[in-house]
Design a protein around this motif. Structure first.
Motif, mmCIF file in Angstrom:
data_model
loop_
_atom_site.group_PDB
_atom_site.id
_atom_site.type_symbol
_atom_site.label_atom_id
_atom_site.label_comp_id
_atom_site.label_asym_id
_atom_site.label_seq_id
_atom_site.Cartn_x
_atom_site.Cartn_y
_atom_site.Cartn_z
ATOM 1 N N GLU A 148 43.208 43.761 35.846
ATOM 2 C CA GLU A 148 43.134 42.726 34.810
ATOM 3 C C GLU A 148 42.611 41.409 35.359
ATOM 4 N N ALA A 149 43.059 41.052 36.555
ATOM 5 C CA ALA A 149 42.593 39.804 37.164
ATOM 6 C C ALA A 149 41.097 39.880 37.435
ATOM 7 N N ARG A 207 35.257 45.132 44.808
ATOM 8 C CA ARG A 207 36.065 44.671 45.951
ATOM 9 C C ARG A 207 37.242 43.829 45.477
ATOM 10 N N ALA A 235 32.989 34.371 37.612
ATOM 11 C CA ALA A 235 33.320 34.051 39.004
ATOM 12 C C ALA A 235 32.528 34.890 39.996
ATOM 13 N N TYR A 236 31.944 35.993 39.524
ATOM 14 C CA TYR A 236 31.237 36.888 40.448
ATOM 15 C C TYR A 236 29.734 36.913 40.207
ATOM 16 N N ALA A 286 41.134 44.271 46.827
ATOM 17 C CA ALA A 286 41.608 43.218 47.729
ATOM 18 C C ALA A 286 43.105 42.912 47.614
ATOM 19 N N PRO A 287 43.615 42.624 46.406
ATOM 20 C CA PRO A 287 45.044 42.274 46.339
ATOM 21 C C PRO A 287 45.957 43.421 46.741
ATOM 22 N N ALA A 302 39.209 39.471 34.138
ATOM 23 C CA ALA A 302 39.260 38.091 33.645
ATOM 24 C C ALA A 302 38.327 37.195 34.454
ATOM 25 N N ALA A 303 38.329 37.362 35.762
ATOM 26 C CA ALA A 303 37.475 36.544 36.617
ATOM 27 C C ALA A 303 36.000 36.871 36.385
ATOM 28 N N ASP A 328 27.476 29.786 43.082
ATOM 29 C CA ASP A 328 28.819 29.497 43.556
ATOM 30 C C ASP A 328 29.801 29.299 42.417
ATOM 31 N N GLY A 329 29.429 29.744 41.246
ATOM 32 C CA GLY A 329 30.408 29.788 40.168
ATOM 33 C C GLY A 329 30.342 28.641 39.191
ATOM 34 N N HIS A 330 29.587 27.587 39.498
ATOM 35 C CA HIS A 330 29.516 26.454 38.587
ATOM 36 C C HIS A 330 28.530 26.757 37.473
ATOM 37 N N ALA A 352 34.777 35.302 33.272
ATOM 38 C CA ALA A 352 34.600 33.854 33.436
ATOM 39 C C ALA A 352 33.393 33.524 34.320
#
Lengths: 209, 209
Positions: B190-191, B163, B200-201, B167-168, B194-195, B206-208, B198
């Motif tokens: 690419e974004a 998704r 993020a998903y 999205a963008p 990268a996410a 919640d990503g921490h 890291a």
DNA sequence: CGATTAATGAAACTGGAGTCCCGTTATGGG
DNA sequence: CCCATAACGGGACTCCAGTTTCATTAATCG
């Protein structure tokens, strides 16, 4: 040959004309939030606004024309931007703001309706684009500050980063039935920061280092 | 009390009924792409499909109902997925596919119209959600493969990554007048990578870290 | 292949969205 | 404060999207 157009409301914009516009736009927002774009009818808007339907048809003509004017007004009222000192903090604040707006029953329905109206009518689409340009420009400075602090690479496209935060929230609003919660907002902000750090939003570059 | 509904087309779905449906759905797609959702009228669809307007009103009733059925058909025709061996390669292929679809005048207009129709009508929205669920599920395996290869963390939500690629592109289509080019598609892929790298998903997190 | 009846389609009908006309209100300039 | 007229509003009118009716066509079953 000669000056033409200049529709109603341009020569005597004070007093009654302004009151009528405010009343009609408020009614239009209510009606859009309740019935959605598909079932909006100008007669109903006129009734809610306590204004003659002739006036609504004369000044705005069509549903999409009315939405375009509504967007002009929405672009003017700007929301205050917070400053937290870190890019992640600022973008989370932005994401939470967008999330709260879209999750709110009235505002969420209104935004959906406005997006639908902008689909297909060029004039309305332009008004919508200006609305989002305005919002993006308001938040772009916090990205530039992050560049200056060295959090993300030089040459990062600030506007693109701001858009990257909103994009997944809007995508979820439109293409899934899932609720927009704080976790989604935080995830959007975190993903945008991670991608920005990796140089995915370098201006005039396709991302290859 | 007893069995009710079961509208027209459910008892004798063969032969003519199927031909009528195919013809009407094709005509509806054409009309939506040309005039947009706001100006779609079922009489015009009936004319294009060379079918009595009574039939269209009886079987689909409303514009949004017709769009809902169109989405059911669109969900069935699945596009072939390529495998490039790397997450970035796979997601770029996906992004390029979405970008080409949305940038195409007919397809882009059709998607805009379908999104607009899903706004406000619950039944149509559900059909749209199913359509995107289908598409997301088709592409999710390439994310799981990337997890197995160790490219991205264990526990990454594959659907969320897919998704994140679209999205963008959708956000840009709807909220800006800019053209959707290959650079935008590559940047989206690419974004997302990268996410994802890291974390993020990460699912249910919640990503921490 | 013939009977049954689901599904289609032509035509007449209806209601309300959008237009037009013209009298009324009240703004902005002198 | 008063005049010219921009802008509004009520009501009659038009036109077409959507409905209803009923005859015609053809899909399914035996």
């Amino acid at each position: 040959m000669g000056i033409e157009d200049a529709g109603p409301g341009t020569v005597r914009p004070g007093g009654r004309t302004a009151r009528v516009r405010a009343s009609v736009l408020r009614a239009a927002g209510d009606a859009l939030a309740e019935h959605g774009f598909a079932h909006l009818d100008l007669v109903d808007v006129a009734r809610r606004a306590e204004v003659g339907k002739t006036t609504v048809y004369r000044r705005w003509g069509t549903v999409t024309g009315l939405v375009a004017d509504l967007l002009l007004e929405m672009a003017e009222e700007s929301l205050p931007r917070t400053e937290t000192g870190s890019l992640l903090g600022d973008l989370k604040a932005n994401a939470r703001l967008v999330q709260r707006t879209l999750a709110d029953p009235r505002q969420g329905a209104l935004f959906k309706a406005v997006l639908a109206a902008a689909t297909g009518e060029e004039k309305t689409a332009e008004a919508l684009h200006r609305f989002y340009d305005t919002r993006v420009k308001e938040w772009a400075p916090c990205v530039q500050q992050a560049v200056d602090r060295g959090e993300i690479p030089q040459g990062t496209d600030a506007h693109e980063v701001i858009r990257a935060v909103s994009a997944p929230l809007y995508y979820r609003l439109l293409t899934s039935g899932d609720r927009l919660d704080e976790a989604a907002a935080d995830r959007a902000a975190e993903a945008a920061v991670a991608a920005a750090r990796a140089g995915a939003y370098l201006r005039g570059d396709d991302g290859h280092a």
